[in-house]
Write a protein that holds these residues in place. Structure first.
Motif, PDB file in Angstrom:
ATOM      1  N   GLY A  91       0.962  -1.555   0.049  1.00  0.00           N
ATOM      2  CA  GLY A  91       0.085  -0.215   0.115  1.00  0.00           C
ATOM      3  C   GLY A  91       1.101   1.133  -0.277  1.00  0.00           C
ATOM      4  N   LEU A  92       0.387   1.999  -0.785  1.00  0.00           N
ATOM      5  CA  LEU A  92       0.697   3.650  -0.930  1.00  0.00           C
ATOM      6  C   LEU A  92       0.288   5.021   0.599  1.00  0.00           C
ATOM      7  N   ARG A  93       0.730   5.487   1.231  1.00  0.00           N
ATOM      8  CA  ARG A  93       0.010   6.371   1.825  1.00  0.00           C
ATOM      9  C   ARG A  93       1.191   8.011   1.161  1.00  0.00           C
ATOM     10  N   LEU A  94       0.205   8.615   0.666  1.00  0.00           N
ATOM     11  CA  LEU A  94       1.061   9.471   0.245  1.00  0.00           C
ATOM     12  C   LEU A  94       0.265  11.307   1.489  1.00  0.00           C
ATOM     13  N   LEU A  95       1.531  11.471   1.793  1.00  0.00           N
ATOM     14  CA  LEU A  95       0.638  12.522   2.830  1.00  0.00           C
ATOM     15  C   LEU A  95       1.604  13.938   2.490  1.00  0.00           C
ATOM     16  N   TYR A  96       0.815  14.857   1.956  1.00  0.00           N
ATOM     17  CA  TYR A  96       1.479  16.023   1.481  1.00  0.00           C
ATOM     18  C   TYR A  96       0.830  17.423   2.191  1.00  0.00           C
ATOM     19  N   CYS A  97       1.726  18.382   1.698  1.00  0.00           N
ATOM     20  CA  CYS A  97       1.228  20.104   2.201  1.00  0.00           C
ATOM     21  C   CYS A  97       0.634  20.539   1.443  1.00  0.00           C
ATOM     22  N   ALA A  98      -0.990  20.458   2.198  1.00  0.00           N
ATOM     23  CA  ALA A  98      -2.245  21.216   1.419  1.00  0.00           C
ATOM     24  C   ALA A  98      -1.782  22.528   1.065  1.00  0.00           C
TER      25      ALA A  98
END
Length: 746
Positions: A407-414
């Motif tokens: 699985g991929l979990r992409l945490l990004y700066c909104a």
């Protein structure tokens, strides 16, 4: 002072403060790694950006008294959970409270939902301060048929590897207290905090060599928005599960390239970043557990982030890049005893934002093992995922590799990425694994990194392909509207009319089939990715370069960032003068503006009245709306903006105006600039007071020195500022102007 008799029995915070006041205190200076987290707290005092949350849900009711006793038990047992931090003038200090210290009071919240997502997120995001209280909180959210236990611990004393240890001990202690029995042997005794050893000299030498000459200014992605002047690190998450075909291809790549899964996936991540404009000299952070073999079950902050450097030369094949990444990865693991904060300030660069680090992107490979069943008082406990709503980096890719799923979990700066762009990045990453598996030796600069969705995204009137290369032709014209329903205009005129103080400019093509955005190789880019704006001939294949940088939006509008011929480089970053000029022109008293940028100085020239203080008002206006990297160092008032015979701005004449003003300017009527110049000298070890326009960070200052400077400014001037204010005003002249504004407003 509150007496012991008035302290509530369950109030662990009050008990901790009382214990700290009554015992003989031993205060130790925080480590550089701890200080780095503290500085982030100081920069964002209202955000729980350093919080590490976890939660479990049971079908039934928890005994809150037994739970309180369980929390007390684990706090008393672990020295690290009894460690508190205090913000002092000289920096952060650490103190260990006594073994009689009670845990924090367990909060109880009633909820209408069995899965109170909003309440959990708010609880997880509430900041834990370095004010002498314990660095954790616990709560029970009581739903109609379930109870959810949530715990939040500050990163200073906790990390992801600590979660299963803490929840396991809480469960064992809860069972014992709920049953009224004795604690099991596994919970008896106290556990001393695990202290990291000093970095080895050979490891420090390794990292200095590995990072020599690296400039993090080239890490921005072409799909991000301009950073706000005051970032909040608001973040969001995208989840994506790789299908079985992709997993099979990945296993084949591992065998073909003779590299671990983590290295193959890391290399693909770097190629993805490079395809979106980062690099080619890249550093990606990768966290690693640095617990010794005998301390694998220790609770605490025992993670070092490895700054992995990889040169993504577009002429090299993926196989060759994997080979280099494998060498880099294993070399980094062999020298993982060095916290990145111990070497981050040794790179030769000027800090232009408090977000500047050695890396802006993280790769977090997490092997997932089946978790043993967990119960609380005989009730099955199910893990609940909790997000804080913050992202310290532009993009952080978590790869969760388990026996049955990848699985991929992409945490990004909104604040920098739209959700649609984050989702597109995960799709492109999955597509890239297929591409490199089919052609591992093809130069990565020639690889098609886009997904099927990118190739078929419909624009107004037609589908847009991203595969066709552009071919030069004679310049042609298309028509645009600066606003929907507005008059039809040429591109340049539409952009000019759209420059209303917002940035980037937005124009609307009358026919989206006639517009394309292409990369450096002339290939079309998908929506949301910046490149050169081209006009498309009726044959659909030949493109005409316009000289503008921009990106197509999913609604068919075109965002323009500026004319390519005017783009300047400042501290390694691309600066679009039109952006700064649009912000300056948004000030109601500015009638004309020109921005001139170079590494030495960034000057804004404006035409406006001679009212006293007006120039400073314009400078403050720009500082509020622009990120530090593109803020003018100085705003210069002039009666007219000179042009060259060819119509361009006469920068030589403008710089002459600036030099003449500097010679005659009376900028220090109250001596404040002189006082600050002296502080620059003292903290930076200069032989004489710094120049009034000397950038604190360009002269070798960094965050830790900046925190000391902020305190010294308070001592000298009696005005309290934040560390973020120093980043926004890093020169004596600029900070003096800001301090005067604070005084005038008070």
């Amino acid at each position: 002072m509150q007496s012991a008799e008035k302290t509530k029995p369950g109030d662990g915070a009050a008990a901790a403060l009382l214990a700290a006041l009554t015992q003989k205190r031993r205060l130790d200076a925080a480590t550089p790694k701890e200080s780095a987290l503290w500085l982030l707290d100081r920069l964002l005092p209202d955000a729980g950006v350093n919080n590490v949350p976890f939660a479990v849900r049971v079908a039934g009711r928890l005994d809150t008294a037994a739970l309180q006793s369980a929390v007390d038990t684990v706090v008393r047992r672990h020295e690290v959970l009894r460690t508190v931090y205090l913000d002092r003038q000289a920096g952060l200090v650490r103190e260990v409270l006594g073994e009689s210290t009670r845990g924090p009071r367990v909060e109880v919240h009633e909820s209408d939902a069995d899965v109170p997502e909003k309440a959990l997120r708010e609880f997880a995001a509430t900041p834990i301060r370095c004010d002498g209280r314990l660095m954790l909180r616990a709560a029970v959210f009581r739903g109609p048929g379930t109870d959810t236990l949530a715990v939040v611990v500050h990163h200073l004393v906790f990390d992801a590897a600590s979660v299963p240890v803490l929840i396991g001990e809480l469960a064992a202690a809860y069972d014992a207290h709920a049953a009224g029995g004795d604690l099991p042997d596994v919970l008896r005794g106290t556990v001393p905090a695990l202290r990291a050893a000093e970095p080895r000299a050979e490891s420090l030498a390794h990292w200095r060599g590995a990072l020599d000459g690296f400039d993090p200014a080239g890490l921005d992605l072409d799909c991000t928005r301009p950073a706000p002047a005051r970032p909040t690190l608001a973040g969001d998450t995208v989840l994506h599960v790789l299908d079985d075909d992709t997993r099979a291809l990945l296993r084949g790549l591992q065998r073909t390239l003779r590299a671990p899964e983590a290295v193959v996936l890391l290399t693909a991540f770097c190629v993805l970043l490079a395809a979106h404009g980062a690099g080619p000299d890249l550093v990606v952070g990768s966290p690693v557990n640095v617990r010794p073999p005998e301390g694998q079950s220790a609770i605490g902050y025992h993670v070092n982030t490895l700054p992995l450097r990889l040169a993504v030369d577009p002429r090299r094949g993926f196989r060759e890049l994997v080979k280099e990444a494998r060498t880099t990865f294993f070399g980094a693991l062999a020298h993982s005893d060095v916290p990145v904060d111990a070497i981050a300030h040794e790179t030769a660069r000027e800090t232009v934002s408090w977000r500047d680090t050695l890396f802006q992107h993280m790769f977090n490979y997490v092997p997932v093992e089946p978790a043993p069943p967990l119960t609380l008082g005989g009730l099955h406990a199910q893990p609940v995922h909790v997000e804080t709503g913050y992202s310290k980096f532009d993009v952080e890719l978590f790869v969760q590799s388990g026996p049955d799923q990848l699985g991929l979990r992409l945490l990004y700066c909104a604040e920098l990425l739209d959700r649609a762009d984050a989702e597109a990045l995960t799709r492109r990453y999955a597509a890239l694994l297929h591409t490199v598996a089919a052609e591992p030796d093809r130069p990565v600069g020639e690889l098609d990194v886009w997904s099927d969705e990118d190739r078929t995204l419909p624009g107004p009137g037609t589908a847009r392909s991203v595969a066709a290369p552009a071919r030069e032709a004679d310049r042609d014209l298309d028509t645009f509207r600066a606003t929907p329903g507005g008059p039809a205009l040429g591109l340049t005129e539409a952009a000019r009319r759209a420059a209303d103080g917002t940035y980037p400019y937005v124009v609307h093509p009358l026919d989206a089939r006639n517009v394309a955005v292409v990369d450096r190789s002339g290939r079309r880019l998908p929506d949301g990715v910046r490149g050169e704006v081209c006009l498309v001939r009726p044959d659909g294949a030949t493109h005409v370069a316009t000289g503008w940088t921009g990106s197509l939006r999913r609604d068919g509008a075109l965002e323009l960032y500026g004319q390519a011929e005017r783009v300047a480089r400042r501290h390694g970053r691309a600066v679009h003068p039109e952006r700064v000029e649009a912000v300056l022109l948004a000030h109601p008293e500015v009638t004309g503006a020109v921005f001139v940028a170079a590494d030495e100085a960034a000057l804004a020239f404006v035409t406006l009245d001679e009212r006293p203080g007006l120039t400073d008002e314009v400078a403050a206006h720009a500082a509020r709306l622009l990120p530090r990297a593109v803020q003018p160092d100085r705003v210069v008032r002039t009666d007219a903006l000179p042009r060259r015979p060819d119509g361009g701005w006469d920068t030589v004449a403008l710089l002459g105006l600036a030099a003449a003003e500097a010679r005659t300017e009376q900028a220090d009527p109250d001596g404040l600039v002189g006082d600050l110049r002296g502080l620059w000298r003292d903290l930076l070890g200069l032989a004489e007071p710094a120049d009034a326009d000397a950038n604190f960070f360009a002269l070798g200052g960094h965050s830790l020195l900046g925190a000391q400077l902020v305190q010294r400014v308070d001592d000298v001037t009696g005005t309290r500022i934040r560390l973020a204010d120093l980043f926004d005003n890093p020169t004596p002249r600029g900070l003096a102007r800001y301090l005067r504004e604070l005084r005038d407003d008070s």
